[in-house]
Scaffold this active site. Sequence first.
Site, PDB file in Angstrom:
ATOM      1  N   CYS A  31       1.189  -0.471  -0.046  1.00  0.00           N
ATOM      2  CA  CYS A  31      -0.324   0.181   0.339  1.00  0.00           C
ATOM      3  C   CYS A  31       0.959   0.708   0.200  1.00  0.00           C
ATOM      4  O   CYS A  31       1.474   1.347   0.968  1.00  0.00           O
ATOM      5  CB  CYS A  31      -0.851  -0.202   1.220  1.00  0.00           C
TER       6      CYS A  31
ATOM      7  N   CYS B 194      -6.876   2.286  -3.760  1.00  0.00           N
ATOM      8  CA  CYS B 194      -5.957   2.726  -2.292  1.00  0.00           C
ATOM      9  C   CYS B 194      -6.735   4.049  -1.590  1.00  0.00           C
ATOM     10  O   CYS B 194      -6.471   4.958  -1.951  1.00  0.00           O
ATOM     11  CB  CYS B 194      -4.331   3.405  -2.552  1.00  0.00           C
TER      12      CYS B 194
END
Length: 559
Positions: free
Chosen positions: A307, A487
């Site tokens: 991430c 994200c």
Amino acid sequence: MDLRKISSQLSVSPQISPNDMAAIKEAGFRSIICNRPDGEGADQPSFDEVLKAAEAAGLEVRYVPIKAGMVSDQDVDAFGTALDTLPGPTLAYCRTGTRSATLWSFHESKNRPMPEILAATKAAGYDMNGVARRIANGGKTPTETGDAKYDVVVVGGGAGGISVAASLHARKPDISIAIIDPADIHYYQPGWTMVGGGIFEASETAKTMGSLIPRGVKWIKAAVAAFEPANNAVILDGCRVVKYDRLVVSPGLKLDWEAVEGLEETLGRNGVTSNYRYDLAPYTWQLVQEMKGGRALFTQPPMPIKCAGAPQKAMYLSGDAWNRRGVLKNMDIQFMNAGGVLFGVKDYVPALEQYIDKYGVTLNFFHNLVSVDGAAKKATFKVAKPDTEATEVTVDFDMMHVTPPQTAPDFIRVSPLADAAGWVDVDQATLRHKSFDNIWSLGDVMNAPNAKTAAAARKQAPTVADNIAADIDGRSPVAAYDGYGSCPLTVERGKIVLAEFGYGGVLKPSFPSFLIDGTKPTRAAWFLKEKMLPPIYWKAMLRGKEWMAKPEKLTIAAE
């Protein structure tokens, strides 16, 4: 000379000469082990020549000659005795250094896990996969036969592993499937950002592994030591061998905390925290609540990481909390990014820059954290800007949120499945291994150029399941992964910039713009992150329910 360090006490080398002794002594070695028998080569100095030169230089020497390809248990014992009794550090040599590295590997197998041994030798330039079977199985259990056999074996019980097992089981309920994972607890890691921001409790992000393994799928609670794809075998710690017809590799990333000097010693205290660890995310929120002023650093290491937006998510939520408490004016927030851009997909950068300005964040690009002095509250960064000589800068801090460097696990990096960079080598569309037709990979360890997120695994799992099902039926691959990743950038409490994109940074929005415009902060995206995604993860994704995750059809597939 070519001295290759394997451990703090041992380096190995190809053949050395008597003239090398002064340099070996100067390099700090106190002893030498010769593993090369006399007379192997016409240009080879004899052991006596080496011995005399070494003793003249004040070095102790032992002769443990090993015939190439014929390492016995007695040889290993003799090498171990020499290594244990000689003053260190020690240099061992043979014709190329391979036999010395092999002896060390066998000797250390009693004390170290195999992935650590293979990683150490690979870092020194020696491939020990040829001896992995013997190391893992005590020299007794061949991989031609196994302790268990399954139609499909899945390595890793994380988001990707459980999801693909569930999806495949739904398609092929009659085949045998096993998941290999040593962990007792499964974590919803995307929730740790919210824990660090005071929105979730840490306990909400954890469930027992046993409760999540799909019904009808076997859970093998063990760690993988090595792969032998030529024999369709996975070698486990504890000398067991699991055989497979088809293999899925999805073990997740290794967080390399030790790569930053001094970091491990200070994590969880001295104001040093990280949302990348379950036990530390609550400490992030504790620090944010306690701070009334001072300097807060948020670090981001070189890619790839899990991430890519997580380092700045922590920063934005912290800035928002300080703003709400009225202490933001007293804060010096600095983003220390080893990369050169705020976010890799430019369409989302303008919205993020608004929050950089709102929270008064100083952007420091090309700053990579290399060491931490927690007691002194000082962090040192390597600054490597393009076309300039690298320098180091030390920065004081009151709080520091660290994102650790990340790599594939050792047992992946040293395996035959890995590419030169250590990632599982797959076709980026079908996620099938490029060299082994009965192996697939998904999640963080494979080398497709996509974002490493749970949302990516959610899309990858059905693709792999479809393609394995087709393979079982004797068909060509039918599904393609388009690189999708998501994200949700938590820019403030109540608003999120929902970044969704595929290969090459192409935007891949899941919703029409009138519902959620991902390039702008929206409350709808926050609702999705806070209220919808956790139950979708636990109750849909991990159970093989592919909500908004149906795989793309591979246009070149042969029906």
